[in-house]
Design a protein around this motif. Structure first.
Motif, PDB file in Angstrom:
ATOM      1  N   ALA A  88       9.065  -2.436  -7.574  1.00 26.96           N
ATOM      2  CA  ALA A  88       8.460  -2.941  -8.810  1.00 26.96           C
ATOM      3  C   ALA A  88       6.952  -2.976  -8.582  1.00 26.96           C
ATOM      4  N   VAL A  89       6.201  -2.443  -9.527  1.00 27.56           N
ATOM      5  CA  VAL A  89       4.750  -2.344  -9.389  1.00 27.56           C
ATOM      6  C   VAL A  89       4.094  -3.221 -10.448  1.00 27.56           C
ATOM      7  N   SER A  90       3.449  -4.281  -9.994  1.00 28.68           N
ATOM      8  CA  SER A  90       2.762  -5.201 -10.906  1.00 28.68           C
ATOM      9  C   SER A  90       1.458  -4.589 -11.388  1.00 28.68           C
ATOM     10  N   SER A  91       0.957  -5.108 -12.493  1.00 29.07           N
ATOM     11  CA  SER A  91      -0.336  -4.687 -13.008  1.00 29.07           C
ATOM     12  C   SER A  91      -1.404  -4.926 -11.933  1.00 29.07           C
ATOM     13  N   ASN A 103      -0.575  -7.641  -7.632  1.00 27.04           N
ATOM     14  CA  ASN A 103      -1.926  -7.262  -8.033  1.00 27.04           C
ATOM     15  C   ASN A 103      -2.803  -7.142  -6.780  1.00 27.04           C
ATOM     16  N   GLY A 104      -3.483  -6.012  -6.621  1.00 22.53           N
ATOM     17  CA  GLY A 104      -4.364  -5.795  -5.484  1.00 22.53           C
ATOM     18  C   GLY A 104      -3.706  -5.135  -4.287  1.00 22.53           C
ATOM     19  N   GLN A 105      -2.390  -4.996  -4.282  1.00 22.68           N
ATOM     20  CA  GLN A 105      -1.701  -4.329  -3.171  1.00 22.68           C
ATOM     21  C   GLN A 105      -1.647  -2.829  -3.400  1.00 22.68           C
ATOM     22  N   THR A 106      -1.658  -2.065  -2.291  1.00 22.43           N
ATOM     23  CA  THR A 106      -1.532  -0.608  -2.343  1.00 22.43           C
ATOM     24  C   THR A 106      -0.386  -0.178  -1.447  1.00 22.43           C
ATOM     25  N   LEU A 107       0.461   0.705  -1.956  1.00 22.70           N
ATOM     26  CA  LEU A 107       1.502   1.368  -1.181  1.00 22.70           C
ATOM     27  C   LEU A 107       1.066   2.813  -1.038  1.00 22.70           C
ATOM     28  N   GLN A 121      16.865  -7.043  -3.773  1.00 18.07           N
ATOM     29  CA  GLN A 121      16.805  -5.674  -3.245  1.00 18.07           C
ATOM     30  C   GLN A 121      15.578  -4.924  -3.754  1.00 18.07           C
ATOM     31  N   THR A 122      14.441  -5.627  -3.837  1.00 22.98           N
ATOM     32  CA  THR A 122      13.236  -5.062  -4.446  1.00 22.98           C
ATOM     33  C   THR A 122      11.998  -5.380  -3.625  1.00 22.98           C
TER      34      THR A 122
END
Length: 109
Positions: A91-94, A76-80, A70-71
């Motif tokens: 969840a936001v990765s480095s 890395n490198g993605q933008t929301l 459910q996440t």
């Protein structure tokens, strides 16, 4: 879906369900009134930009509640970016970016 292209949803009051891993590298643009649902192993982890268009912060543009975790995980490198919400967890990765907007927005692609 795979390849260098992206996904652009610009039709009113419809939904798209993605139930497999999608590896395209272009943007995912979801305009106001639309929803993308990720179920099962559905993912958009290769999409460089996930953009919520419109001006309604109460709009749910992405539903990940049908995934086992459910996440939505931003890699890395993605933008929301844009205005709207996610049904599920984020969840936001480095190296990933969250860029909310406060007024009507349209992506530059």
């Amino acid at each position: 879906m795979s390849g260098q292209g992206g996904l652009f949803l610009d039709f009113w009051n419809h939904a798209m369900i993605l139930s497999a891993s999608n590896t395209y590298s272009g943007p995912t643009i979801i305009n106001d009134g639309l929803q993308v649902t990720l179920t099962g192993n559905g993912s958009i982890s290769g999409s460089s930009l996930i953009f919520f268009g419109g001006n309604n912060p109460g709009s749910t543009h992405l539903d990940v509640s049908g995934r086992p975790d459910q996440t939505l995980t931003l890699a890395n490198g993605q933008t929301l970016a844009g205005i709207g919400g996610i049904n599920g967890s984020l969840a936001v990765s480095s190296g990933a970016t969250i860029s909310p907007s406060g007024h009507e927005t349209r992506p530059l692609v």
